[in-house]
Design a protein around this motif. Structure first.
Motif, PDB file in Angstrom:
ATOM      1  N   GLY A   1       0.793  -1.221   0.000  1.00 30.40           N
ATOM      2  CA  GLY A   1       0.000   0.000   0.000  1.00 30.40           C
ATOM      3  C   GLY A   1       0.826   1.273   0.000  1.00 30.40           C
ATOM      4  N   VAL A   2       2.110   1.177   0.362  1.00 28.18           N
ATOM      5  CA  VAL A   2       2.998   2.335   0.327  1.00 28.18           C
ATOM      6  C   VAL A   2       3.576   2.528  -1.078  1.00 28.18           C
ATOM      7  CG1 VAL A   2       5.107   3.325   1.311  1.00 28.18           C
ATOM      8  CG2 VAL A   2       3.585   1.962   2.740  1.00 28.18           C
ATOM      9  N   VAL A   3       3.681   1.429  -1.798  1.00 26.88           N
ATOM     10  CA  VAL A   3       4.330   1.452  -3.116  1.00 26.88           C
ATOM     11  C   VAL A   3       3.346   1.785  -4.223  1.00 26.88           C
ATOM     12  CG1 VAL A   3       5.512   0.005  -4.815  1.00 26.88           C
ATOM     13  CG2 VAL A   3       6.132  -0.147  -2.400  1.00 26.88           C
ATOM     14  N   THR A   4       2.134   1.278  -4.115  1.00 33.62           N
ATOM     15  CA  THR A   4       1.154   1.448  -5.172  1.00 33.62           C
ATOM     16  C   THR A   4      -0.225   1.590  -4.548  1.00 33.62           C
ATOM     17  OG1 THR A   4       0.353   0.512  -7.273  1.00 33.62           O
ATOM     18  CG2 THR A   4       0.742  -1.034  -5.459  1.00 33.62           C
ATOM     19  N   GLU A   5      -1.222   1.926  -5.338  1.00 39.37           N
ATOM     20  CA  GLU A   5      -2.565   2.115  -4.814  1.00 39.37           C
ATOM     21  C   GLU A   5      -3.085   0.812  -4.214  1.00 39.37           C
ATOM     22  OE1 GLU A   5      -4.591   4.779  -4.504  1.00 39.37           O
ATOM     23  OE2 GLU A   5      -2.842   5.966  -5.115  1.00 39.37           O
ATOM     24  N   PRO A   6      -3.538   0.842  -2.956  1.00 38.83           N
ATOM     25  CA  PRO A   6      -4.051  -0.391  -2.344  1.00 38.83           C
ATOM     26  C   PRO A   6      -5.271  -0.903  -3.108  1.00 38.83           C
ATOM     27  CG  PRO A   6      -3.714   1.335  -0.694  1.00 38.83           C
ATOM     28  CD  PRO A   6      -3.584   1.986  -2.032  1.00 38.83           C
ATOM     29  N   SER A   7      -5.321  -2.205  -3.291  1.00 38.76           N
ATOM     30  CA  SER A   7      -6.484  -2.823  -3.939  1.00 38.76           C
ATOM     31  C   SER A   7      -6.679  -4.200  -3.333  1.00 38.76           C
ATOM     32  CB  SER A   7      -6.275  -2.939  -5.454  1.00 38.76           C
ATOM     33  OG  SER A   7      -5.150  -3.728  -5.745  1.00 38.76           O
TER      34      SER A   7
ATOM     35  N   GLU B   1      -4.256  -8.717 -10.171  1.00 40.51           N
ATOM     36  CA  GLU B   1      -3.665  -8.311 -11.440  1.00 40.51           C
ATOM     37  C   GLU B   1      -2.175  -8.000 -11.228  1.00 40.51           C
ATOM     38  OE1 GLU B   1      -5.030  -8.103 -14.515  1.00 40.51           O
ATOM     39  OE2 GLU B   1      -6.816  -9.043 -13.644  1.00 40.51           O
ATOM     40  N   PRO B   2      -1.327  -8.275 -12.217  1.00 37.75           N
ATOM     41  CA  PRO B   2       0.088  -7.915 -12.077  1.00 37.75           C
ATOM     42  C   PRO B   2       0.262  -6.422 -11.830  1.00 37.75           C
ATOM     43  CG  PRO B   2      -0.235  -9.394 -13.952  1.00 37.75           C
ATOM     44  CD  PRO B   2      -1.607  -9.001 -13.483  1.00 37.75           C
ATOM     45  N   LEU B   3       1.213  -6.090 -10.983  1.00 33.40           N
ATOM     46  CA  LEU B   3       1.523  -4.691 -10.700  1.00 33.40           C
ATOM     47  C   LEU B   3       2.428  -4.116 -11.778  1.00 33.40           C
ATOM     48  CD1 LEU B   3       2.330  -4.871  -6.868  1.00 33.40           C
ATOM     49  CD2 LEU B   3       0.173  -4.219  -7.942  1.00 33.40           C
TER      50      LEU B   3
END
Length: 367
Positions: free
Chosen positions: A138-144, A248-250
């Motif tokens: 969640g710090v690196v990319t939008e949490p989902s 889904e792949p990040l």
């Protein structure tokens, strides 16, 4: 320093396949000798059998071909044995147990981790290897949130003296049929047989290593399958059961001094037996990138991401697609699949997986 939320390092999960791409890195780490007493070298792999009668559709000779092609054997191991072997290479005191991270904040070139006990730690680099429910992600990319795949998995260990002869062979066998498949192979030095099976989840949505099922529930999923397979399932004790999650792949793993590794970055269905191997590869590439650029860790993390993300995305995608192929109902599409299996050489076709070596990987050549 490694911060681990578990109170102790103990047996978790069950078996896994350790393919050449992972074996060469465990060897390079100096941990393979500690594993070999408990690992089982496979003589046969990718042995596909028809669900109703056990007819062999395809099988791969691993005893000689694997080492000739890739320089290493393929082994099956219990996860606890692999953990023990790898931890033997870790310096005493490098792992702190009972430390669950609840929040991470980035402050310039460093990051601060906060734990459940209220303590905090500042670090130059943070590596989130905290699984499919990753806090660090969640710090690196939008949490989902992860989505449920519609499939669930059963797992069990059967003592070898209670398993039929066909399951004790040094073989990785996959029984495939309508909406289901089951894999078995020996582990723990041949003293046990690992079972992992996949079936429609229905309304089952529990994703936990500790969730269990009954043998009757396990058997019901494979009603009408080869009686020999049912005899094996009857020895399964208290099977584990968990719902397979899907993500889904990040397109991004790193932000500043923070990055992701393993399932936190690329959870994948286990249908190519590469989940653990990709985590080991991640660690090897990350270590190399940080060692090559120690004065600029954020840049090193970006290089790590660029080297790894294409390869793991490809594996996520093909593992996802394999569920459909394995679970075809009887009919023309299934017959075409079986003919393709008989004509295939998966050991050669998967050379891009098994020949991979981080020491020779170039930026942008992640696949």
């Amino acid at each position: 320093m490694v911060y681990e939320q578990a109170q102790e390092l103990k047996e978790v999960g069950a078996g896994l396949v350790l393919a050449p791409n992972a074996v060469r890195l465990v060897r390079r780490l100096g941990a393979l000798d500690a594993l070999l007493d408990r690992a089982v070298p496979l003589d046969v792999g990718w042995e596909f059998r028809r669900w109703a009668d056990g007819r062999v559709l395809s099988a791969e000779d691993l005893a000689g071909s694997c080492e000739r092609l890739y320089g290493e054997r393929t082994y099956t191991v219990h996860r606890a044995d692999l953990l023990s072997a790898i931890s033997s290479a870790v310096p005493t005191g490098a792992v702190q147990l009972g430390r669950r991270c609840t929040a991470i904040s980035i402050h310039g070139d460093s990051a601060v981790l906060t734990f459940t006990d209220g303590t905090s730690v500042e670090a130059d680099v943070v590596i989130g290897a905290d699984g499919v429910h990753s806090t660090v992600r969640g710090v690196v990319t939008e949490p989902s949130p992860a989505t449920y795949s519609g499939m669930s998995a059963f797992r069990a260990l059967v003592p070898a003296d209670q398993a039929p002869d066909f399951a004790r062979r040094r073989a990785q066998t996959l029984w495939i049929g309508p909406d289901h498949h089951l894999v078995h192979y020996p582990v723990s030095g041949g003293n046990a047989v690992n079972l992992v099976a996949f079936a429609p989840a229905g309304d089952f949505t529990v994703e936990s290593w500790s969730a269990t099922a009954t043998v009757e529930e396990f058997l019901a999923e494979f009603a009408g399958w080869d009686p020999r397979l049912q005899d094996l399932i009857r020895q399964a004790g208290t099977p584990g059961r968990w719902a397979l999650l899907d993500r889904e792949p990040l397109d991004r793993w790193s932000r500043g001094p923070v990055t992701l590794l393993g399932d936190a970055a690329h959870p994948m269905f286990p249908f190519f037996a590469q989940g653990a191997a990709q985590s080991i590869e991640d660690a090897a590439v990350l270590a190399r990138c940080l060692a090559d650029d120690p004065a600029a860790p954020a840049r090193a993390l970006q290089r790590y991401q660029s080297l790894r993300i294409g390869r793991t995305t490809r594996l996520q995608e093909i593992s996802h697609a394999r569920a459909h192929v394995n679970h075809l109902p009887d009919g023309p599409e299934q017959e075409a699949r079986d003919a393709a299996l008989a004509a295939a050489d998966p050991l050669v076709q998967s050379g891009w997986i098994y020949a991979y070596d981080p020491d020779t990987a170039e930026a942008g050549a992640a696949v």
